[in-house]
Enzyme design. Structure first.
Site, mmCIF file in Angstrom:
data_model
loop_
_atom_site.group_PDB
_atom_site.id
_atom_site.type_symbol
_atom_site.label_atom_id
_atom_site.label_comp_id
_atom_site.label_asym_id
_atom_site.label_seq_id
_atom_site.Cartn_x
_atom_site.Cartn_y
_atom_site.Cartn_z
ATOM 1 N N HIS A 170 -10.365 1.123 2.656
ATOM 2 C CA HIS A 170 -10.098 2.160 3.659
ATOM 3 C C HIS A 170 -11.273 2.065 4.632
ATOM 4 C CE1 HIS A 170 -8.470 6.140 5.044
ATOM 5 N NE2 HIS A 170 -9.640 6.076 5.670
ATOM 6 N N HIS A 197 1.375 5.451 -1.771
ATOM 7 C CA HIS A 197 0.943 6.569 -2.628
ATOM 8 C C HIS A 197 2.178 7.103 -3.328
ATOM 9 C CE1 HIS A 197 -3.034 6.769 -0.692
ATOM 10 N NE2 HIS A 197 -2.362 6.321 0.345
ATOM 11 N N ASP A 202 1.687 2.732 3.515
ATOM 12 C CA ASP A 202 0.824 3.918 3.372
ATOM 13 C C ASP A 202 1.664 5.192 3.333
ATOM 14 O OD1 ASP A 202 -1.452 5.343 2.919
ATOM 15 O OD2 ASP A 202 -2.118 5.374 5.005
ATOM 16 N N LYS A 207 -9.801 -0.508 -5.082
ATOM 17 C CA LYS A 207 -9.728 0.203 -3.809
ATOM 18 C C LYS A 207 -11.068 0.845 -3.479
ATOM 19 C CE LYS A 207 -8.094 2.331 -0.281
ATOM 20 N NZ LYS A 207 -6.861 2.583 0.392
ATOM 21 N N HIS A 257 -4.121 -0.483 6.318
ATOM 22 C CA HIS A 257 -3.557 0.369 7.371
ATOM 23 C C HIS A 257 -4.397 0.356 8.641
ATOM 24 C CE1 HIS A 257 -6.436 3.005 5.424
ATOM 25 N NE2 HIS A 257 -5.627 3.347 4.452
ATOM 26 N N HIS A 301 0.864 -1.199 0.000
ATOM 27 C CA HIS A 301 0.000 0.000 0.000
ATOM 28 C C HIS A 301 0.894 1.240 0.000
ATOM 29 C CE1 HIS A 301 -3.674 2.357 1.629
ATOM 30 N NE2 HIS A 301 -2.728 3.248 1.387
HETATM 31 C C1 NCD Z 1 -3.496 9.230 2.146
HETATM 32 C C2 NCD Z 1 -3.140 10.271 1.078
HETATM 33 O O1 NCD Z 1 -2.600 11.306 1.409
HETATM 34 O O2 NCD Z 1 -3.386 9.991 -0.105
HETATM 35 N N1 NCD Z 1 -3.392 9.853 3.442
HETATM 36 C C3 NCD Z 1 -3.229 9.233 4.623
HETATM 37 O O3 NCD Z 1 -3.268 9.908 5.645
HETATM 38 N N2 NCD Z 1 -3.015 7.941 4.704
HETATM 39 C C4 NCD Z 1 -4.845 8.669 1.890
HETATM 40 C C5 NCD Z 1 -5.152 7.417 2.674
HETATM 41 O O4 NCD Z 1 -4.520 6.383 2.502
HETATM 42 O O5 NCD Z 1 -6.072 7.469 3.514
HETATM 43 ZN ZN ZN Z 2 -3.141 5.201 1.826
#
Ligand code: NCD
Ligand code: ZN
Length: 361
Positions: A135, A14, A250, A98, A173, A12
């Site tokens: 989520h 971003h 995450d 997702k 997460h 996971h």
């Molecule tokens: C994530 C993001 O910034 O894209 N932020 C976070 O706090 N984890 C989004 C997410 O995974 O909830």
């Molecule tokens: Zn995330």
């Protein structure tokens, strides 16, 4: 002393897009062989073509000589066509879909407003064995922000699993004792179709971190970090050796101006020292023998993918974590580069970590 581990994957992450993608991708690709890439771009990655284009942009931003496989995900909306999802999955473009409850987190406004709207999509996923990544937070503004995950299990996850008992699910997460126990109990009762990822920051932080000496947006993420008893439960789960728990950082970078704002963004950027961060927890618990399973084996087995065959070394050597990411000059993406002042702050900034990753070529 050092540990040689099968190369890990991040289930996971971003990676963002544009200049931020170029800045942060090397941090993930250096350690992890593969990563499940979150689709919450603007606009979201909700078609096969969008995922293919995003995958190409990721591969283009990859530093030369580094092998890394981005595993793409589809962003579920109220009206995503099940055939589009199935097409992406059978073509190995989408590895999972997702579920963001609408407005639960960053860039989730286009998410699912009501699970009943996607029942045909979920039935399709169940029949083709496509993993659903969740989520897990209710979005009802009346619900206390610290209770949103635990209520999601009761109100949505349990009924969802009754309606779709064959659906393969990752509760992402996780941040609470309730989630850790729910996933463990499912596994121990013989259900191997649900698992959870755990982040480094939820293993290290409790909610005090957001308020030490002032309001600390660098420790604000979603789901928000909880009380110490929940952190302890997550540590126990991650270091248990149970295959239903695996690594998902995450890592969620935001430009500095997004964090240092009257309405700071949720997200912690941990990609650069993620494995060292997990290693610190496993060591504290006397559970280093379970780190490889958590980081490199449980995830691919759940997804039905081969284990990596190459290795990395974790040397027991101190390293001081700088405050900001310093992207190598070679990855600069021209005019579009992020100004230095906008580079994300690193998780563990200013601390000394006792382990250092060495990449074996
Ligand atoms: C994530 C993001 O910034 O894209 N932020 C976070 O706090 N984890 C989004 C997410 O995974 O909830
Ligand atoms: Zn995330």
């Amino acid at each position: 002393m050092s540990l040689e581990l099968r190369r890990p994957d991040d289930w996971h992450v971003h990676l963002r897009d544009g200049a931020m993608l170029w800045a942060v991708l090397p941090a993930t690709a250096r350690t992890f062989a593969r990563a499940i890439v979150m689709p919450n771009l603007r606009p979201p990655v909700a078609s096969v073509d969008a995922a293919l284009a995003y995958r190409s942009r990721i591969l283009e931003a990859l530093p030369e000589g580094i092998r890394f496989e981005p595993l793409m995900t589809a962003y579920l909306t109220d009206d995503l066509d099940p055939d589009e999802l199935a097409k992406g999955f059978t073509q190995d473009v989408f590895r999972a879909a997702k579920l963001y409850p609408a407005n639960a987190t960053t860039n989730s406004a286009a998410g699912v407003s009501d699970l009943s709207k996607i029942s045909s999509v979920l039935s399709c996923m169940e029949s083709i064995d496509m993993p659903l990544l969740i989520h897990g937070e209710v979005t009802d503004p009346d619900v206390d922000v610290f209770d949103r995950e635990a209520l999601f299990i009761e109100r949505h996850l349990k009924p969802l699993r009754q309606r779709h008992p064959r659906l393969r699910i990752v509760l992402e997460h996780i941040t609470t004792e309730e989630s850790a126990i729910y996933i463990r109990d499912a596994y121990q009762s013989g259900d191997e179709r649900i698992a959870a990822t755990i982040t480094p920051h939820h293993l290290h932080l409790n909610r005090n971190a957001m308020f030490v000496g002032g309001l600390r947006s660098d420790f604000y993420c979603l789901p928000v970090v909880k009380r110490e008893c929940h952190r302890r439960a997550l540590v126990k789960a991650a270091t248990s050796g149970l295959p239903c728990f695996f690594l998902g950082t995450d890592s969620a970078p935001h430009p500095r101006s997004g964090k240092e704002s009257a309405c700071g963004c949720a997200g912690i950027f941990n990609a650069l020292h993620a494995l060292e961060s997990y290693a610190a927890i496993f060591e504290q618990e006397g559970a280093l023998e379970y780190l490889e399973g958590f980081a490199s084996e449980h995830g691919p087995r759940f997804y039905g993918l081969p284990l990596n065959t190459d290795t990395i070394t974790l040397a027991r050597r101190d390293q001081r974590v700088p405050s900001r990411l310093v992207p190598p000059a070679s990855i600069c993406c021209g005019d579009d580069a992020l100004p230095d002042g906008e580079l994300p702050l690193l998780f563990h900034a200013g601390e000394t970590l006792a382990w250092t990753v060495e990449v074996n070529s």
